[in-house]
Design an enzyme around this catalytic site. Structure first.
Site, PDB file in Angstrom:
ATOM      1  N   CYS A 114       0.818  -1.228   0.000  1.00 55.23           N
ATOM      2  CA  CYS A 114       0.000   0.000   0.000  1.00 55.23           C
ATOM      3  C   CYS A 114       0.843   1.266   0.000  1.00 55.23           C
ATOM      4  O   CYS A 114       0.337   2.341  -0.324  1.00 55.23           O
ATOM      5  CB  CYS A 114      -0.952   0.014   1.184  1.00 55.23           C
ATOM      6  SG  CYS A 114      -2.197  -1.277   1.067  1.00 55.23           S
ATOM      7  N   HIS A 251      -2.995   7.614   1.818  1.00 49.56           N
ATOM      8  CA  HIS A 251      -3.433   6.293   1.382  1.00 49.56           C
ATOM      9  C   HIS A 251      -4.843   6.086   1.922  1.00 49.56           C
ATOM     10  O   HIS A 251      -5.128   6.372   3.086  1.00 49.56           O
ATOM     11  CB  HIS A 251      -2.478   5.228   1.934  1.00 49.56           C
ATOM     12  CG  HIS A 251      -2.980   3.830   1.715  1.00 49.56           C
ATOM     13  ND1 HIS A 251      -3.466   3.404   0.496  1.00 49.56           N
ATOM     14  CD2 HIS A 251      -3.075   2.772   2.559  1.00 49.56           C
ATOM     15  CE1 HIS A 251      -3.837   2.138   0.610  1.00 49.56           C
ATOM     16  NE2 HIS A 251      -3.623   1.730   1.839  1.00 49.56           N
ATOM     17  N   ASN A 281      -9.989   0.384  -0.330  1.00 48.97           N
ATOM     18  CA  ASN A 281      -8.521   0.420  -0.299  1.00 48.97           C
ATOM     19  C   ASN A 281      -7.995  -0.199  -1.594  1.00 48.97           C
ATOM     20  O   ASN A 281      -8.116  -1.402  -1.806  1.00 48.97           O
ATOM     21  CB  ASN A 281      -8.036  -0.362   0.930  1.00 48.97           C
ATOM     22  CG  ASN A 281      -6.516  -0.366   1.064  1.00 48.97           C
ATOM     23  OD1 ASN A 281      -5.798   0.003   0.146  1.00 48.97           O
ATOM     24  ND2 ASN A 281      -6.040  -0.809   2.219  1.00 48.97           N
TER      25      ASN A 281
HETATM   26  N1  ACO Z   1     -18.564  -7.001   9.350  1.00 44.73           N
HETATM   27  C1  ACO Z   1     -18.969  -7.191  10.624  1.00 44.73           C
HETATM   28  N2  ACO Z   1     -18.107  -7.448  11.626  1.00 44.73           N
HETATM   29  C2  ACO Z   1     -16.809  -7.511  11.314  1.00 44.73           C
HETATM   30  C3  ACO Z   1     -16.323  -7.312  10.003  1.00 44.73           C
HETATM   31  C4  ACO Z   1     -17.262  -7.061   9.008  1.00 44.73           C
HETATM   32  N3  ACO Z   1     -16.928  -6.854   7.713  1.00 44.73           N
HETATM   33  N4  ACO Z   1     -14.989  -7.435  10.017  1.00 44.73           N
HETATM   34  C5  ACO Z   1     -14.626  -7.680  11.286  1.00 44.73           C
HETATM   35  N5  ACO Z   1     -15.726  -7.750  12.071  1.00 44.73           N
HETATM   36  C6  ACO Z   1     -15.797  -8.013  13.500  1.00 44.73           C
HETATM   37  C7  ACO Z   1     -14.617  -8.788  14.014  1.00 44.73           C
HETATM   38  O1  ACO Z   1     -14.790 -10.177  13.766  1.00 44.73           O
HETATM   39  C8  ACO Z   1     -14.674  -8.466  15.480  1.00 44.73           C
HETATM   40  O2  ACO Z   1     -15.648  -9.275  16.083  1.00 44.73           O
HETATM   41  P1  ACO Z   1     -15.397  -9.903  17.535  1.00 44.73           P
HETATM   42  O3  ACO Z   1     -15.246  -8.719  18.450  1.00 44.73           O
HETATM   43  O4  ACO Z   1     -16.622 -10.718  17.749  1.00 44.73           O
HETATM   44  O5  ACO Z   1     -14.133 -10.691  17.395  1.00 44.73           O
HETATM   45  C9  ACO Z   1     -15.173  -7.026  15.503  1.00 44.73           C
HETATM   46  O6  ACO Z   1     -15.760  -6.788  14.218  1.00 44.73           O
HETATM   47  C10 ACO Z   1     -14.067  -6.004  15.732  1.00 44.73           C
HETATM   48  O7  ACO Z   1     -12.958  -6.320  14.888  1.00 44.73           O
HETATM   49  P2  ACO Z   1     -11.699  -5.413  14.813  1.00 44.73           P
HETATM   50  O8  ACO Z   1     -10.723  -6.004  13.837  1.00 44.73           O
HETATM   51  O9  ACO Z   1     -11.215  -5.125  16.204  1.00 44.73           O
HETATM   52  O10 ACO Z   1     -12.357  -4.095  14.213  1.00 44.73           O
HETATM   53  P3  ACO Z   1     -11.676  -2.723  13.938  1.00 44.73           P
HETATM   54  O11 ACO Z   1     -12.484  -1.661  14.521  1.00 44.73           O
HETATM   55  O12 ACO Z   1     -10.208  -2.752  14.213  1.00 44.73           O
HETATM   56  O13 ACO Z   1     -11.872  -2.584  12.364  1.00 44.73           O
HETATM   57  C11 ACO Z   1     -10.542  -2.813  10.372  1.00 44.73           C
HETATM   58  C12 ACO Z   1     -11.284  -3.519  11.499  1.00 44.73           C
HETATM   59  C13 ACO Z   1     -11.563  -2.019   9.585  1.00 44.73           C
HETATM   60  C14 ACO Z   1      -9.896  -3.845   9.507  1.00 44.73           C
HETATM   61  C15 ACO Z   1      -9.506  -1.858  10.963  1.00 44.73           C
HETATM   62  O14 ACO Z   1      -8.753  -2.520  11.930  1.00 44.73           O
HETATM   63  C16 ACO Z   1      -8.559  -1.316   9.939  1.00 44.73           C
HETATM   64  O15 ACO Z   1      -8.930  -0.524   9.102  1.00 44.73           O
HETATM   65  N6  ACO Z   1      -7.274  -1.678  10.042  1.00 44.73           N
HETATM   66  C17 ACO Z   1      -6.249  -1.117   9.197  1.00 44.73           C
HETATM   67  C18 ACO Z   1      -6.267  -1.688   7.835  1.00 44.73           C
HETATM   68  C19 ACO Z   1      -5.279  -0.910   7.011  1.00 44.73           C
HETATM   69  O16 ACO Z   1      -5.083   0.272   7.212  1.00 44.73           O
HETATM   70  N7  ACO Z   1      -4.631  -1.493   6.118  1.00 44.73           N
HETATM   71  C20 ACO Z   1      -3.661  -0.640   5.374  1.00 44.73           C
HETATM   72  C21 ACO Z   1      -2.702  -1.357   4.805  1.00 44.73           C
HETATM   73  S1  ACO Z   1      -3.421  -2.526   3.729  1.00 44.73           S
HETATM   74  C22 ACO Z   1      -2.119  -3.132   2.786  1.00 44.73           C
HETATM   75  O17 ACO Z   1      -0.981  -2.801   2.984  1.00 44.73           O
HETATM   76  C23 ACO Z   1      -2.449  -4.200   1.791  1.00 44.73           C
END
Ligand code: ACO
Length: 324
Positions: A114, A251, A281
């Site tokens: 990314c 990004h 993304n």
């Molecule tokens: N729908 C519903 N629930 C979901 C979904 C979904 N699509 N995805 C995850 N959940 C659930 C999880 O299972 C978890 O449930 P649990 O508490 O029962 O275990 C709950 O939601 C919370 O999950 P988290 O991972 O803690 O949620 P978070 O608020 O962190 O959001 C996310 C997740 C959106 C992925 C976030 O962490 C994020 O954006 N991370 C950064 C990603 C990023 O920036 N990537 C950039 C680089 S990408 C690259 O280099 C290829």
């Protein structure tokens, strides 16, 4: 007088198929509401069957060349940032060169996931400053839909496909922050964090393309801290501060990361180009897509100070500051 790499043209291409969040509700335990509130994403584009990264890249390149008023034969280097190439080799960049009908100059890919476009921009800047190239086409192009695990709701709703391109051209500058062009570069990587964001396949491991695996929470924490830091450092190197920033073009991974980074930089959200709601993304394509869309919207204008910043698998992260 010193040499600067100045933006001469910008363009992008998005595949036709648009997938709204609600479409995932049929196959996954997720909702439009969850995706919107946790990520800011509302929809994304997916490449058609048989539509490849190099095809998206060629269309973005053609748009950037048209914007620059140049022909492909005016370009002497093509640098493509991608982690989703058509083939293991040749590079996407050489396929783009052929696709544009050019045999001039040289072409190669850069892979920093990314953060790829920021690394490619820094690389192209180096080519221009060292005199190895005068006009460089810098492209970010991805088909991340090809490496999704469609049963993993934590990743497959986040990504999209697309391509964006810039034409950079050598120009004379005064050596001050008032110059147009790339003013500073700050790049980092730390391979210890491989396991929080990776693809579980590859040529010399299991011979497969693999699927993206991510510990979203862990990546999130690194992103907020490292993006603000690298942007600050790049601004320092350029001799500028947050008050001089006209546009942050981050990004586009998650609106909460974008907002938190802008807050840490003391830059209001009115000065941040946001496209994540429409593109998801798109990895290395996200910044050039946002630059192109931001220009088309009339947000980014000639003379504006633009801060690009990105983080991705590796981890690899960095920032490039330029005056448009
Ligand atoms: N729908 C519903 N629930 C979901 C979904 C979904 N699509 N995805 C995850 N959940 C659930 C999880 O299972 C978890 O449930 P649990 O508490 O029962 O275990 C709950 O939601 C919370 O999950 P988290 O991972 O803690 O949620 P978070 O608020 O962190 O959001 C996310 C997740 C959106 C992925 C976030 O962490 C994020 O954006 N991370 C950064 C990603 C990023 O920036 N990537 C950039 C680089 S990408 C690259 O280099 C290829």
């Amino acid at each position: 007088m010193i040499k600067r790499a100045v933006v001469r043209g910008v363009g992008h291409y998005l595949p036709e198929r648009v997938v709204e969040n609600a479409e995932f509700e049929a196959s996954l335990d997720t909702t439009d509401e969850w995706i919107r509130t946790r990520t800011g994403i509302e929809r994304r584009h997916f490449a058609a069957e048989g539509e490849t990264t190099s095809q998206l890249a060629v269309k973005a390149a053609q748009a950037a060349l048209a914007d620059a008023g140049l022909a492909a034969t005016d370009i002497d280097a093509i640098v493509v940032a991608t982690s989703t190439p058509d083939f293991t080799f040749p590079s996407v960049a050489t396929m783009v060169q052929a696709g544009l009908g050019s045999t001039t100059g040289f072409a190669y890919d850069v892979q920093a996931v990314c953060a790829g476009f920021v690394f490619a921009l820094a690389n192209a800047n180096g080519l221009i400053l060292s005199g190895q190239a005068t006009r460089v086409l810098v492209i970010g192009a991805e088909t991340f839909s090809r490496i999704m695990d469609w049963t993993d709701r934590g990743t497959c709703v986040l990504f999209g496909d697309g391509a964006g391109a810039l034409v950079l051209e050598a120009a004379e500058g005064s050596g001050t922050a008032g110059d147009r062009g790339i003013l500073s570069v700050d790049l980092h990587s730390d391979g210890r964090y491989r396991e929080i964001l990776y693809v579980d396949g590859g040529v010399s491991s299991n011979g497969q393309a693999g699927h993206l695996r991510m510990q979203g929470n862990a990546v999130f924490k690194h992103a907020v801290q490292k993006l603000a830091e690298t942007a600050h450092t790049a601004l320092d190197k350029a001799g500028l501060d947050g008050g001089a920033v006209d546009w942050i073009v981050p990004h586009q991974a998650n609106l909460r990361i974008i907002t938190a980074t802008a807050e840490r930089m003391n830059v209001p959200m009115e000065r941040v180009v946001v496209t994540v709601q429409d593109h998801g993304n798109t990895s290395a394509a996200s910044i050039p897509l946002a630059l192109s869309v931001g220009t088309a919207r009339g947000q980014i204008k000639q003379g504006d100070v633009v801060v690009t910043e990105a983080i991705g698998g590796g981890l690899a992260w960095g920032s490039v500051v330029l005056r448009w």
